[in-house]
Design a protein around this motif. Structure first.
Motif, PDB file in Angstrom:
ATOM      1  N   UNK A   1       0.824  -1.258  -0.083  1.00  0.00           N
ATOM      2  CA  UNK A   1       0.012  -0.016   0.007  1.00  0.00           C
ATOM      3  C   UNK A   1       0.897   1.241  -0.057  1.00  0.00           C
ATOM      4  N   UNK A   2       0.331   2.233  -0.368  1.00  0.00           N
ATOM      5  CA  UNK A   2       0.832   3.579  -0.560  1.00  0.00           C
ATOM      6  C   UNK A   2       0.597   4.570   0.547  1.00  0.00           C
ATOM      7  N   UNK A   3       1.266   5.598   0.998  1.00  0.00           N
ATOM      8  CA  UNK A   3       0.928   6.377   1.791  1.00  0.00           C
ATOM      9  C   UNK A   3      -0.735   7.130   1.572  1.00  0.00           C
ATOM     10  N   UNK A   4      -0.836   7.137   0.464  1.00  0.00           N
ATOM     11  CA  UNK A   4      -2.291   7.702  -0.093  1.00  0.00           C
ATOM     12  C   UNK A   4      -3.327   6.616   0.570  1.00  0.00           C
ATOM     13  N   UNK A   5      -2.936   5.298   0.219  1.00  0.00           N
ATOM     14  CA  UNK A   5      -3.900   4.300   0.634  1.00  0.00           C
ATOM     15  C   UNK A   5      -4.114   4.090   2.159  1.00  0.00           C
ATOM     16  N   UNK A   6      -3.112   4.465   2.921  1.00  0.00           N
ATOM     17  CA  UNK A   6      -3.354   4.847   4.417  1.00  0.00           C
ATOM     18  C   UNK A   6      -4.141   5.989   4.630  1.00  0.00           C
ATOM     19  N   UNK A   7      -4.051   6.916   3.884  1.00  0.00           N
ATOM     20  CA  UNK A   7      -4.890   8.180   4.023  1.00  0.00           C
ATOM     21  C   UNK A   7      -6.316   7.927   3.685  1.00  0.00           C
ATOM     22  N   UNK A   8      -6.686   7.225   2.652  1.00  0.00           N
ATOM     23  CA  UNK A   8      -7.788   6.619   2.483  1.00  0.00           C
ATOM     24  C   UNK A   8      -8.557   5.791   3.462  1.00  0.00           C
ATOM     25  N   UNK A   9      -7.670   4.947   4.083  1.00  0.00           N
ATOM     26  CA  UNK A   9      -8.190   4.118   5.172  1.00  0.00           C
ATOM     27  C   UNK A   9      -8.488   4.868   6.494  1.00  0.00           C
ATOM     28  N   UNK A  10      -7.479   6.002   6.700  1.00  0.00           N
ATOM     29  CA  UNK A  10      -7.924   6.831   7.931  1.00  0.00           C
ATOM     30  C   UNK A  10      -9.176   7.445   7.749  1.00  0.00           C
ATOM     31  N   UNK A  11      -9.441   7.787   6.414  1.00  0.00           N
ATOM     32  CA  UNK A  11     -10.680   8.458   6.197  1.00  0.00           C
ATOM     33  C   UNK A  11     -11.995   7.627   6.551  1.00  0.00           C
ATOM     34  N   UNK A  12     -11.698   6.276   6.488  1.00  0.00           N
ATOM     35  CA  UNK A  12     -12.911   5.475   6.759  1.00  0.00           C
ATOM     36  C   UNK A  12     -12.853   4.944   8.326  1.00  0.00           C
ATOM     37  N   UNK A  13     -12.419   5.702   8.968  1.00  0.00           N
ATOM     38  CA  UNK A  13     -12.601   5.420  10.660  1.00  0.00           C
ATOM     39  C   UNK A  13     -14.049   5.445  11.063  1.00  0.00           C
ATOM     40  N   UNK A  14     -14.106   4.325  11.899  1.00  0.00           N
ATOM     41  CA  UNK A  14     -15.315   3.968  12.427  1.00  0.00           C
ATOM     42  C   UNK A  14     -15.884   2.719  11.694  1.00  0.00           C
ATOM     43  N   UNK A  15     -15.477   2.494  10.618  1.00  0.00           N
ATOM     44  CA  UNK A  15     -16.255   1.343   9.757  1.00  0.00           C
ATOM     45  C   UNK A  15     -15.244  -0.065  10.436  1.00  0.00           C
ATOM     46  N   UNK A  16     -16.104  -1.146  10.152  1.00  0.00           N
ATOM     47  CA  UNK A  16     -15.532  -2.263  10.482  1.00  0.00           C
ATOM     48  C   UNK A  16     -14.567  -2.627   9.442  1.00  0.00           C
ATOM     49  N   UNK A  17     -13.575  -3.620  10.194  1.00  0.00           N
ATOM     50  CA  UNK A  17     -12.657  -4.191   9.166  1.00  0.00           C
ATOM     51  C   UNK A  17     -12.902  -4.564   7.638  1.00  0.00           C
ATOM     52  N   UNK A  18     -14.335  -5.286   7.914  1.00  0.00           N
ATOM     53  CA  UNK A  18     -14.826  -6.015   6.461  1.00  0.00           C
ATOM     54  C   UNK A  18     -15.493  -4.849   5.557  1.00  0.00           C
ATOM     55  N   UNK A  19     -15.885  -3.762   6.359  1.00  0.00           N
ATOM     56  CA  UNK A  19     -16.448  -2.505   5.676  1.00  0.00           C
ATOM     57  C   UNK A  19     -15.180  -1.767   4.812  1.00  0.00           C
ATOM     58  N   UNK A  20     -14.180  -1.574   5.604  1.00  0.00           N
ATOM     59  CA  UNK A  20     -12.941  -1.105   5.116  1.00  0.00           C
ATOM     60  C   UNK A  20     -12.607  -1.865   4.096  1.00  0.00           C
ATOM     61  N   UNK A  21     -12.387  -3.166   4.197  1.00  0.00           N
ATOM     62  CA  UNK A  21     -11.839  -4.033   3.178  1.00  0.00           C
ATOM     63  C   UNK A  21     -12.681  -4.048   1.910  1.00  0.00           C
ATOM     64  N   UNK A  22     -13.830  -4.028   1.836  1.00  0.00           N
ATOM     65  CA  UNK A  22     -14.826  -4.023   0.981  1.00  0.00           C
ATOM     66  C   UNK A  22     -14.710  -2.822  -0.109  1.00  0.00           C
ATOM     67  N   UNK A  23     -14.650  -1.566   0.635  1.00  0.00           N
ATOM     68  CA  UNK A  23     -14.450  -0.206   0.380  1.00  0.00           C
ATOM     69  C   UNK A  23     -13.170  -0.145  -0.510  1.00  0.00           C
ATOM     70  N   UNK A  24     -12.142  -0.599   0.046  1.00  0.00           N
ATOM     71  CA  UNK A  24     -10.868  -0.393  -0.733  1.00  0.00           C
ATOM     72  C   UNK A  24     -10.360  -1.470  -1.548  1.00  0.00           C
ATOM     73  N   UNK A  25     -11.354  -2.697  -1.357  1.00  0.00           N
ATOM     74  CA  UNK A  25     -10.725  -3.610  -2.452  1.00  0.00           C
ATOM     75  C   UNK A  25      -9.685  -4.685  -2.077  1.00  0.00           C
ATOM     76  N   UNK A  26      -9.504  -4.591  -0.690  1.00  0.00           N
ATOM     77  CA  UNK A  26      -8.501  -5.609  -0.269  1.00  0.00           C
ATOM     78  C   UNK A  26      -9.024  -6.564   0.747  1.00  0.00           C
ATOM     79  N   UNK A  27      -7.813  -7.461   1.251  1.00  0.00           N
ATOM     80  CA  UNK A  27      -8.487  -8.463   2.370  1.00  0.00           C
ATOM     81  C   UNK A  27      -8.514  -7.737   3.511  1.00  0.00           C
ATOM     82  N   UNK A  28      -9.315  -8.425   4.539  1.00  0.00           N
ATOM     83  CA  UNK A  28      -9.545  -8.158   6.065  1.00  0.00           C
ATOM     84  C   UNK A  28      -8.001  -8.126   6.579  1.00  0.00           C
TER      85      UNK A  28
END
Length: 141
Positions: free
Chosen positions: A100-127
């Motif tokens: 992942x890139x720093x931009x990917x980490x920023x995108x994950x930070x923006x999804x704070x509050x979601x479950x791991x499964x929701x974040x994985x689905x949104x970003x298209x990666x595994x839990x």
């Protein structure tokens, strides 16, 4: 911490254990987490042997859980660099970079509050990738 003049004459040449080598590094340079990773700039967690010391030693290490591995270390405390967990593994096992890139980490930070499964689905990666990315976010600070 002490200076080079305070070292015993056999400091570099006397065989020592892997653990003793790391104890020396901590005594001379302090804890790894007080430094930044030399490779990525994040907070370091480990002292990592650079693999280029004329005072290199090696041997089989036996862990308490029964596993064993062959490792290299050095009596020269300057042959170590502070590294984060990922960069340490990359150095030792040849990984090239995090998936992942720093931009990917920023995108994950923006999804704070979601479950791991929701974040994985949104970003298209595994839990499990989300778990590693969350760890990287914590280490990034």
């Amino acid at each position: 911490m002490f200076g080079i003049r305070d070292l015993p004459a056999d400091w570099f040449t006397k065989p020592i254990s892997y653990g003793a080598a790391h104890d020396r590094v901590r005594r001379v340079h302090g804890r790894a987490d007080m430094h930044v990773c030399v490779d990525c700039g994040h907070r370091a967690q480990h002292w990592s042997y650079n693999g280029d010391s004329e005072f290199e030693q090696s041997g089989e290490i036996h862990y308490s859980h029964g596993a064993k591995t062959f490792l290299r270390w050095s009596t020269d405390t300057d042959a170590y660099s502070p590294r984060c967990r990922f960069c340490h593994a990359a150095k030792d096992y040849g990984f090239t970079r995090a998936p992942w890139t720093p931009a990917d980490l920023d995108a994950l930070a923006a999804l704070k509050g979601m479950t791991v499964a929701q974040q994985a689905a949104r970003l298209g990666v595994s839990p499990s990738t989300i778990d590693r990315m969350r760890r990287a976010l914590r280490e990034r600070g």
